[in-house]
Design a protein around this motif. Structure first.
Motif, PDB file in Angstrom:
ATOM      1  N   UNK A 158       0.749  -1.202   0.274  1.00 43.11           N
ATOM      2  CA  UNK A 158       0.070  -0.204   0.108  1.00 43.11           C
ATOM      3  C   UNK A 158       0.804   1.240  -0.032  1.00 43.11           C
ATOM      4  N   UNK A 159       2.075   1.348   0.703  1.00 43.86           N
ATOM      5  CA  UNK A 159       3.015   2.432   0.318  1.00 43.86           C
ATOM      6  C   UNK A 159       4.362   1.732   0.774  1.00 43.86           C
ATOM      7  N   UNK A 160       5.149   2.643  -0.096  1.00 43.19           N
ATOM      8  CA  UNK A 160       6.516   2.044  -0.089  1.00 43.19           C
ATOM      9  C   UNK A 160       7.152   1.906   1.483  1.00 43.19           C
ATOM     10  N   UNK A 161       8.074   0.931   1.518  1.00 48.40           N
ATOM     11  CA  UNK A 161       8.865   0.493   3.036  1.00 48.40           C
ATOM     12  C   UNK A 161      10.350   0.960   2.659  1.00 48.40           C
ATOM     13  N   UNK A 162      10.771   1.739   3.622  1.00 52.18           N
ATOM     14  CA  UNK A 162      12.133   1.835   3.746  1.00 52.18           C
ATOM     15  C   UNK A 162      12.801   0.689   4.645  1.00 52.18           C
ATOM     16  N   UNK A 163      13.797   0.088   4.059  1.00 48.51           N
ATOM     17  CA  UNK A 163      14.130  -1.211   4.592  1.00 48.51           C
ATOM     18  C   UNK A 163      15.657  -1.152   4.782  1.00 48.51           C
ATOM     19  N   UNK A 164      16.310  -1.522   5.771  1.00 42.96           N
ATOM     20  CA  UNK A 164      17.806  -1.718   6.008  1.00 42.96           C
ATOM     21  C   UNK A 164      18.387  -3.026   6.149  1.00 42.96           C
ATOM     22  N   UNK A 165      19.583  -3.244   5.698  1.00 48.62           N
ATOM     23  CA  UNK A 165      20.170  -4.486   5.438  1.00 48.62           C
ATOM     24  C   UNK A 165      20.087  -5.286   6.792  1.00 48.62           C
ATOM     25  N   UNK A 166      19.479  -6.358   6.751  1.00 50.32           N
ATOM     26  CA  UNK A 166      19.310  -7.141   7.843  1.00 50.32           C
ATOM     27  C   UNK A 166      17.874  -7.057   8.653  1.00 50.32           C
ATOM     28  N   UNK A 167      17.284  -6.261   8.242  1.00 43.88           N
ATOM     29  CA  UNK A 167      15.523  -5.976   8.755  1.00 43.88           C
ATOM     30  C   UNK A 167      14.824  -7.064   8.186  1.00 43.88           C
ATOM     31  N   UNK A 168      13.896  -7.282   8.603  1.00 46.32           N
ATOM     32  CA  UNK A 168      13.004  -8.184   8.426  1.00 46.32           C
ATOM     33  C   UNK A 168      11.385  -7.853   8.152  1.00 46.32           C
TER      34      UNK A 168
END
Length: 209
Positions: A158-168
């Protein structure tokens, strides 16, 4: 098999023919195994063209159509470089023994990011195996394999997710035939994410048709 492995209830026909005509005990089916996988992907440019486009169509606000576009998965070729997370199996089918009830399923998933990036959607693909021969073989519809008619299936978040390496990114995917048109698929995805830069806890209902 259909798009997303199960689209158009093609496997229903295979199961019907198997139960009616296949020789018991020593009959064989090609292929006889199938596995569907799920990954998360970055797809900003295409999402802008397909989804966000409706916010301003030559000066007109057509955002109600945006919701229709968002809730309909897209079958297209995915660039393997756009995959942000690992891929996890979400459905295993033994075509020699499965039933029609097995084609409606629900499963939890956990996708771990390989790099810092944005997630704009989920990417689903499947693999099939021919294991009842002396030298088992198979094929994959994955983005990093040779092109096939089935391509990949994209389910936009529904909306973009900002994710960092290692996050789940955790969630649950449920899929079943649409009650009014069994060729279509009703897909529900629950998203659960609590990261450094983004949070999401939402359930979205899609229809593949």
């Amino acid at each position: 098999m259909g798009y997303f492995l199960l689209y158009e209830s093609m496997l229903d026909t295979v199961i019907y023919a198997r139960d009616k005509w296949l020789v018991k005990d020593n009959g064989i089916i090609f292929p006889d195994k199938a596995v569907m996988y799920l990954s998360a992907m970055e797809d900003e440019s295409v999402r802008r063209e397909r989804i966000d486009f409706w916010d301003d169509v030559y000066g007109f606000d057509m955002s109600p159509i945006k919701q229709v576009a968002l809730h309909e998965p897209v079958v297209d070729v995915v660039d393997p470089k756009s995959l942000v997370t690992d891929a996890v199996p979400i459905l295993h089918l033994d075509i020699l023994t499965c039933t029609k009830d097995d084609l409606a399923f629900a499963t939890d998933f956990k996708l771990q990011a390989r790099r810092n990036d944005f997630i704009h959607g989920l990417c689903a693909y499947f693999e099939c195996a021919f294991t009842q021969i002396h030298k088992p073989i198979g094929f994959s519809t994955a983005p990093f394999c040779r092109y096939t008619h089935w391509k990949q299936t994209i389910i936009y978040v529904p909306k973009p997710i900002t994710i960092c390496a290692g996050e789940t990114l955790r969630g649950r995917l449920e899929c079943k035939p649409n009650p009014r048109n069994k060729r279509d698929l009703d897909i529900s995805v629950t998203y659960q994410f609590n990261g450094k830069h983004s949070d999401m806890n939402d359930t979205v209902h899609y229809r593949l048709r």
